[in-house]
Design a protein around this motif. Structure first.
Motif, PDB file in Angstrom:
ATOM      1  N   VAL A  21       0.839  -1.203   0.000  1.00 56.53           N
ATOM      2  CA  VAL A  21       0.000   0.000   0.000  1.00 56.53           C
ATOM      3  C   VAL A  21       0.873   1.252   0.000  1.00 56.53           C
ATOM      4  O   VAL A  21       0.622   2.193  -0.752  1.00 56.53           O
ATOM      5  N   GLY A  22       1.905   1.262   0.831  1.00 56.79           N
ATOM      6  CA  GLY A  22       2.813   2.405   0.867  1.00 56.79           C
ATOM      7  C   GLY A  22       3.505   2.630  -0.465  1.00 56.79           C
ATOM      8  O   GLY A  22       3.606   3.766  -0.943  1.00 56.79           O
ATOM      9  N   ALA A  23       3.967   1.557  -1.078  1.00 57.17           N
ATOM     10  CA  ALA A  23       4.614   1.674  -2.390  1.00 57.17           C
ATOM     11  C   ALA A  23       3.634   2.203  -3.428  1.00 57.17           C
ATOM     12  O   ALA A  23       3.966   3.101  -4.220  1.00 57.17           O
ATOM     13  N   ALA A  24       2.411   1.673  -3.425  1.00 56.75           N
ATOM     14  CA  ALA A  24       1.398   2.125  -4.384  1.00 56.75           C
ATOM     15  C   ALA A  24       1.046   3.590  -4.162  1.00 56.75           C
ATOM     16  O   ALA A  24       0.859   4.348  -5.124  1.00 56.75           O
ATOM     17  N   LEU A  25       0.969   4.006  -2.913  1.00 60.03           N
ATOM     18  CA  LEU A  25       0.673   5.402  -2.611  1.00 60.03           C
ATOM     19  C   LEU A  25       1.743   6.319  -3.189  1.00 60.03           C
ATOM     20  O   LEU A  25       1.435   7.314  -3.855  1.00 60.03           O
ATOM     21  N   LEU A  26       2.999   5.981  -2.955  1.00 58.08           N
ATOM     22  CA  LEU A  26       4.089   6.826  -3.464  1.00 58.08           C
ATOM     23  C   LEU A  26       4.126   6.849  -4.985  1.00 58.08           C
ATOM     24  O   LEU A  26       4.344   7.909  -5.585  1.00 58.08           O
ATOM     25  N   ILE A  27       3.902   5.718  -5.619  1.00 60.03           N
ATOM     26  CA  ILE A  27       3.887   5.676  -7.089  1.00 60.03           C
ATOM     27  C   ILE A  27       2.733   6.511  -7.634  1.00 60.03           C
ATOM     28  O   ILE A  27       2.905   7.302  -8.569  1.00 60.03           O
ATOM     29  N   ALA A  28       1.544   6.354  -7.048  1.00 56.30           N
ATOM     30  CA  ALA A  28       0.380   7.112  -7.510  1.00 56.30           C
ATOM     31  C   ALA A  28       0.580   8.613  -7.300  1.00 56.30           C
ATOM     32  O   ALA A  28       0.202   9.428  -8.154  1.00 56.30           O
ATOM     33  N   LEU A  29       1.172   8.980  -6.176  1.00 58.32           N
ATOM     34  CA  LEU A  29       1.469  10.399  -5.953  1.00 58.32           C
ATOM     35  C   LEU A  29       2.453  10.928  -6.983  1.00 58.32           C
ATOM     36  O   LEU A  29       2.268  12.026  -7.525  1.00 58.32           O
ATOM     37  N   HIS A  30       3.485  10.155  -7.268  1.00 57.89           N
ATOM     38  CA  HIS A  30       4.468  10.574  -8.270  1.00 57.89           C
ATOM     39  C   HIS A  30       3.814  10.742  -9.635  1.00 57.89           C
ATOM     40  O   HIS A  30       4.040  11.736 -10.336  1.00 57.89           O
ATOM     41  N   GLU A  31       2.997   9.759 -10.022  1.00 55.80           N
ATOM     42  CA  GLU A  31       2.313   9.830 -11.322  1.00 55.80           C
ATOM     43  C   GLU A  31       1.346  11.005 -11.385  1.00 55.80           C
ATOM     44  O   GLU A  31       1.179  11.616 -12.434  1.00 55.80           O
ATOM     45  N   THR A  32       0.706  11.323 -10.291  1.00 58.55           N
ATOM     46  CA  THR A  32      -0.296  12.384 -10.259  1.00 58.55           C
ATOM     47  C   THR A  32       0.332  13.766 -10.140  1.00 58.55           C
ATOM     48  O   THR A  32      -0.091  14.703 -10.817  1.00 58.55           O
ATOM     49  N   LEU A  33       1.328  13.907  -9.284  1.00 54.07           N
ATOM     50  CA  LEU A  33       1.880  15.223  -8.982  1.00 54.07           C
ATOM     51  C   LEU A  33       3.032  15.643  -9.886  1.00 54.07           C
ATOM     52  O   LEU A  33       3.354  16.831  -9.955  1.00 54.07           O
ATOM     53  N   GLY A  34       3.664  14.705 -10.544  1.00 56.33           N
ATOM     54  CA  GLY A  34       4.764  15.048 -11.445  1.00 56.33           C
ATOM     55  C   GLY A  34       5.877  15.793 -10.736  1.00 56.33           C
ATOM     56  O   GLY A  34       6.414  15.327  -9.734  1.00 56.33           O
ATOM     57  N   GLU A  35       6.214  16.981 -11.228  1.00 54.17           N
ATOM     58  CA  GLU A  35       7.332  17.753 -10.694  1.00 54.17           C
ATOM     59  C   GLU A  35       7.122  18.203  -9.252  1.00 54.17           C
ATOM     60  O   GLU A  35       8.090  18.483  -8.546  1.00 54.17           O
ATOM     61  N   VAL A  36       5.886  18.294  -8.815  1.00 56.38           N
ATOM     62  CA  VAL A  36       5.594  18.676  -7.428  1.00 56.38           C
ATOM     63  C   VAL A  36       6.106  17.603  -6.461  1.00 56.38           C
ATOM     64  O   VAL A  36       6.449  17.897  -5.323  1.00 56.38           O
ATOM     65  N   PHE A  37       6.192  16.365  -6.946  1.00 60.49           N
ATOM     66  CA  PHE A  37       6.600  15.246  -6.108  1.00 60.49           C
ATOM     67  C   PHE A  37       8.123  15.163  -6.066  1.00 60.49           C
ATOM     68  O   PHE A  37       8.756  14.283  -6.623  1.00 60.49           O
ATOM     69  N   THR A  38       8.703  16.104  -5.344  1.00 62.68           N
ATOM     70  CA  THR A  38      10.156  16.185  -5.203  1.00 62.68           C
ATOM     71  C   THR A  38      10.635  15.126  -4.212  1.00 62.68           C
ATOM     72  O   THR A  38       9.827  14.536  -3.487  1.00 62.68           O
ATOM     73  N   PRO A  39      11.939  14.893  -4.151  1.00 53.70           N
ATOM     74  CA  PRO A  39      12.440  13.938  -3.157  1.00 53.70           C
ATOM     75  C   PRO A  39      12.029  14.290  -1.720  1.00 53.70           C
ATOM     76  O   PRO A  39      11.719  13.399  -0.926  1.00 53.70           O
ATOM     77  N   SER A  40      11.998  15.569  -1.374  1.00 52.41           N
ATOM     78  CA  SER A  40      11.607  15.935  -0.006  1.00 52.41           C
ATOM     79  C   SER A  40      10.116  15.695   0.222  1.00 52.41           C
ATOM     80  O   SER A  40       9.718  15.316   1.335  1.00 52.41           O
ATOM     81  N   VAL A  41       9.286  15.867  -0.790  1.00 51.23           N
ATOM     82  CA  VAL A  41       7.852  15.566  -0.670  1.00 51.23           C
ATOM     83  C   VAL A  41       7.662  14.058  -0.554  1.00 51.23           C
ATOM     84  O   VAL A  41       6.869  13.583   0.273  1.00 51.23           O
ATOM     85  N   GLU A  42       8.396  13.301  -1.349  1.00 49.47           N
ATOM     86  CA  GLU A  42       8.318  11.844  -1.261  1.00 49.47           C
ATOM     87  C   GLU A  42       8.720  11.360   0.139  1.00 49.47           C
ATOM     88  O   GLU A  42       8.043  10.517   0.736  1.00 49.47           O
ATOM     89  N   GLN A  43       9.789  11.913   0.669  1.00 41.12           N
ATOM     90  CA  GLN A  43      10.249  11.535   2.010  1.00 41.12           C
ATOM     91  C   GLN A  43       9.178  11.860   3.042  1.00 41.12           C
ATOM     92  O   GLN A  43       8.933  11.079   3.962  1.00 41.12           O
ATOM     93  N   ALA A  44       8.534  13.007   2.904  1.00 38.46           N
ATOM     94  CA  ALA A  44       7.496  13.405   3.860  1.00 38.46           C
ATOM     95  C   ALA A  44       6.314  12.446   3.821  1.00 38.46           C
ATOM     96  O   ALA A  44       5.827  11.995   4.866  1.00 38.46           O
ATOM     97  N   TRP A  45       5.845  12.112   2.616  1.00 44.50           N
ATOM     98  CA  TRP A  45       4.738  11.156   2.497  1.00 44.50           C
ATOM     99  C   TRP A  45       5.134   9.792   3.045  1.00 44.50           C
ATOM    100  O   TRP A  45       4.341   9.143   3.731  1.00 44.50           O
ATOM    101  N   ALA A  46       6.356   9.363   2.751  1.00 45.46           N
ATOM    102  CA  ALA A  46       6.817   8.062   3.250  1.00 45.46           C
ATOM    103  C   ALA A  46       6.860   8.061   4.779  1.00 45.46           C
ATOM    104  O   ALA A  46       6.459   7.081   5.413  1.00 45.46           O
ATOM    105  N   ALA A  47       7.319   9.147   5.375  1.00 46.32           N
ATOM    106  CA  ALA A  47       7.396   9.229   6.834  1.00 46.32           C
ATOM    107  C   ALA A  47       6.000   9.220   7.452  1.00 46.32           C
ATOM    108  O   ALA A  47       5.742   8.490   8.417  1.00 46.32           O
ATOM    109  N   VAL A  48       5.100  10.012   6.891  1.00 46.78           N
ATOM    110  CA  VAL A  48       3.735  10.082   7.420  1.00 46.78           C
ATOM    111  C   VAL A  48       3.045   8.735   7.256  1.00 46.78           C
ATOM    112  O   VAL A  48       2.431   8.210   8.197  1.00 46.78           O
TER     113      VAL A  48
END
Length: 138
Positions: free
Chosen positions: A93-120
């Protein structure tokens, strides 16, 4: 949760123009990553996607209210035991969430945003797993 993680999650979540569409994408990714999880969800997935979108919005809103969030996450974890969700499923579920966020947000999904979502998500998954394990013992 770190304040900067909460803010990154909130800002990026606000960039999701179509929450239901995002939720549908999430389930598409989840079933690609872990096809055997499809059996846990009734077909069609649209109603479940609406619930997921609402739950995600509620969680993001409550990120700075840890006591309210803890109670909601614990209840969700206990319900997931009844649905047949296992501890290992949370990784998919966590992996799918991060992939879907990346696909949806594009450039907004920076490494720091990815880290924040992963931590939360990691903190939430741990709390759900603990609540589910406690419910299974009772």
């Amino acid at each position: 949760m770190r304040t900067e993680d909460v803010e990154r999650v909130r800002r990026s979540h606000a960039e999701i123009d179509d929450p239901h569409g995002f939720a549908m994408r999430f389930y598409d990714v989840l079933f690609r990553v872990q096809p055997e999880l499809r059996r846990l969800f009734p077909a069609p997935i649209g109603a479940q996607a609406a619930k997921f979108a609402g739950m995600l919005a509620a969680v993001v809103t409550q990120l700075d209210a840890p006591f309210a969030l803890q109670a909601d996450i614990a209840a969700l974890g206990r319900r997931h035991v009844d649905y047949g969700v296992g501890e290992a499923d949370y990784d998919a579920v966590g992996a799918a969430l991060l992939i879907a966020l990346h696909e949806t947000l594009g450039e907004v999904f920076t490494p720091s945003v990815e880290q924040a979502w992963a931590a939360v998500y990691g903190e939430m998954a741990e709390a759900m797993i603990a609540a589910g394990a406690h419910a299974a013992v009772e």
